[in-house]
Design a protein around this motif. Structure first.
Motif, PDB file in Angstrom:
ATOM      1  N   ASN A  91     -64.192  -3.133 -12.734  1.00 34.20           N
ATOM      2  CA  ASN A  91     -63.023  -2.273 -12.928  1.00 34.20           C
ATOM      3  C   ASN A  91     -62.100  -2.834 -14.002  1.00 34.20           C
ATOM      4  O   ASN A  91     -61.544  -2.073 -14.805  1.00 34.20           O
ATOM      5  N   LEU A  92     -61.922  -4.146 -14.034  1.00 29.87           N
ATOM      6  CA  LEU A  92     -61.115  -4.761 -15.105  1.00 29.87           C
ATOM      7  C   LEU A  92     -61.715  -4.462 -16.471  1.00 29.87           C
ATOM      8  O   LEU A  92     -60.994  -4.141 -17.419  1.00 29.87           O
ATOM      9  N   ALA A  93     -63.017  -4.573 -16.572  1.00 30.30           N
ATOM     10  CA  ALA A  93     -63.687  -4.323 -17.855  1.00 30.30           C
ATOM     11  C   ALA A  93     -63.586  -2.851 -18.254  1.00 30.30           C
ATOM     12  O   ALA A  93     -63.468  -2.541 -19.436  1.00 30.30           O
ATOM     13  N   LYS A  94     -63.614  -1.952 -17.267  1.00 32.34           N
ATOM     14  CA  LYS A  94     -63.480  -0.527 -17.572  1.00 32.34           C
ATOM     15  C   LYS A  94     -62.060  -0.182 -18.034  1.00 32.34           C
ATOM     16  O   LYS A  94     -61.875   0.627 -18.931  1.00 32.34           O
ATOM     17  N   GLN A  95     -61.059  -0.819 -17.412  1.00 36.77           N
ATOM     18  CA  GLN A  95     -59.662  -0.540 -17.751  1.00 36.77           C
ATOM     19  C   GLN A  95     -59.247  -1.191 -19.065  1.00 36.77           C
ATOM     20  O   GLN A  95     -58.429  -0.640 -19.795  1.00 36.77           O
ATOM     21  N   ASN A  96     -59.762  -2.370 -19.344  1.00 37.80           N
ATOM     22  CA  ASN A  96     -59.393  -3.129 -20.538  1.00 37.80           C
ATOM     23  C   ASN A  96     -60.635  -3.633 -21.270  1.00 37.80           C
ATOM     24  O   ASN A  96     -60.891  -4.840 -21.303  1.00 37.80           O
ATOM     25  N   PRO A  97     -61.409  -2.754 -21.874  1.00 38.65           N
ATOM     26  CA  PRO A  97     -62.662  -3.196 -22.505  1.00 38.65           C
ATOM     27  C   PRO A  97     -62.454  -4.139 -23.684  1.00 38.65           C
ATOM     28  O   PRO A  97     -63.353  -4.916 -24.012  1.00 38.65           O
ATOM     29  N   ARG A 122     -68.021  -6.625 -19.884  1.00 35.90           N
ATOM     30  CA  ARG A 122     -68.618  -6.083 -18.669  1.00 35.90           C
ATOM     31  C   ARG A 122     -69.660  -7.042 -18.110  1.00 35.90           C
ATOM     32  O   ARG A 122     -70.433  -7.633 -18.859  1.00 35.90           O
ATOM     33  N   ILE A 123     -69.714  -7.164 -16.798  1.00 37.65           N
ATOM     34  CA  ILE A 123     -70.731  -7.987 -16.136  1.00 37.65           C
ATOM     35  C   ILE A 123     -72.082  -7.283 -16.265  1.00 37.65           C
ATOM     36  O   ILE A 123     -72.203  -6.103 -15.962  1.00 37.65           O
ATOM     37  N   VAL A 124     -73.082  -8.005 -16.703  1.00 40.21           N
ATOM     38  CA  VAL A 124     -74.425  -7.423 -16.812  1.00 40.21           C
ATOM     39  C   VAL A 124     -75.412  -8.085 -15.855  1.00 40.21           C
ATOM     40  O   VAL A 124     -76.477  -7.541 -15.606  1.00 40.21           O
ATOM     41  N   SER A 125     -75.056  -9.263 -15.317  1.00 38.43           N
ATOM     42  CA  SER A 125     -75.972  -9.925 -14.387  1.00 38.43           C
ATOM     43  C   SER A 125     -75.197 -10.763 -13.381  1.00 38.43           C
ATOM     44  O   SER A 125     -74.067 -11.172 -13.626  1.00 38.43           O
ATOM     45  N   ILE A 126     -75.841 -10.996 -12.256  1.00 39.34           N
ATOM     46  CA  ILE A 126     -75.287 -11.856 -11.221  1.00 39.34           C
ATOM     47  C   ILE A 126     -76.398 -12.783 -10.751  1.00 39.34           C
ATOM     48  O   ILE A 126     -77.559 -12.384 -10.627  1.00 39.34           O
ATOM     49  N   GLN A 127     -76.043 -14.036 -10.530  1.00 40.36           N
ATOM     50  CA  GLN A 127     -77.020 -15.029 -10.087  1.00 40.36           C
ATOM     51  C   GLN A 127     -76.614 -15.514  -8.703  1.00 40.36           C
ATOM     52  O   GLN A 127     -75.630 -16.221  -8.542  1.00 40.36           O
ATOM     53  N   ASN A 128     -77.367 -15.072  -7.708  1.00 40.17           N
ATOM     54  CA  ASN A 128     -77.120 -15.467  -6.328  1.00 40.17           C
ATOM     55  C   ASN A 128     -78.413 -15.990  -5.710  1.00 40.17           C
ATOM     56  O   ASN A 128     -79.499 -15.665  -6.172  1.00 40.17           O
ATOM     57  N   SER A 129     -78.264 -16.759  -4.636  1.00 40.75           N
ATOM     58  CA  SER A 129     -79.427 -17.220  -3.892  1.00 40.75           C
ATOM     59  C   SER A 129     -80.087 -16.020  -3.230  1.00 40.75           C
ATOM     60  O   SER A 129     -79.418 -15.173  -2.642  1.00 40.75           O
TER      61      SER A 129
END
Length: 82
Positions: A20-26, A31-38
Motif C-alpha cells: 500500500n505504501l508503494a501504491k500511494q507513493n511510487p 514495490r515488493i516483488v518477493s518474500i523469503q520465508n521458511s
C-alpha cells in the motif's frame, strides 16, 4: 534507483502495508516483488495461514529457505550411528 525489493520473514499485514505504501507513493517506495520465508513440510503454517493468499493476490513471489527443515527431512537422522 531501487527497482525491485524483496523482504524476509514478513507477515501478511507487513506485506500488505508495504504494498500500500508503494501504491500511494511510487516515487518514494519500490514495490515488493518477493518474500523469503521458511517453508517446508515441517513448517508450513506461517506461509499457508494468510501469506500465500496475499502473495497470490498482489503477485509477490516466494523464495523459500530451509525447504528441508534444516536437514530434518533429508533422512540423515534415520541412519544408525557408525
Amino acid at each position: 534507483k531501487i527497482r525491485h525489493v524483496g523482504v524476509s520473514n514478513e507477515t501478511p499485514y507487513g506485506v500488505c502495508s508495504m504494498i500500500n505504501l508503494a501504491k500511494q507513493n511510487p516515487e518514494l517506495y519500490a514495490r515488493i516483488v518477493s518474500i523469503q520465508n521458511s517453508y517446508s513440510l515441517v513448517c508450513r503454517k506461517d506461509y499457508e495461514a494468510g501469506l500465500a493468499e496475499v502473495c497470490f493476490m498482489e503477485k509477490v513471489g516466494l523464495l523459500p529457505y530451509s525447504p528441508l527443515a534444516g536437514g530434518g527431512l533429508t533422512g540423515e537422522d534415520d541412519k544408525p550411528d557408525e
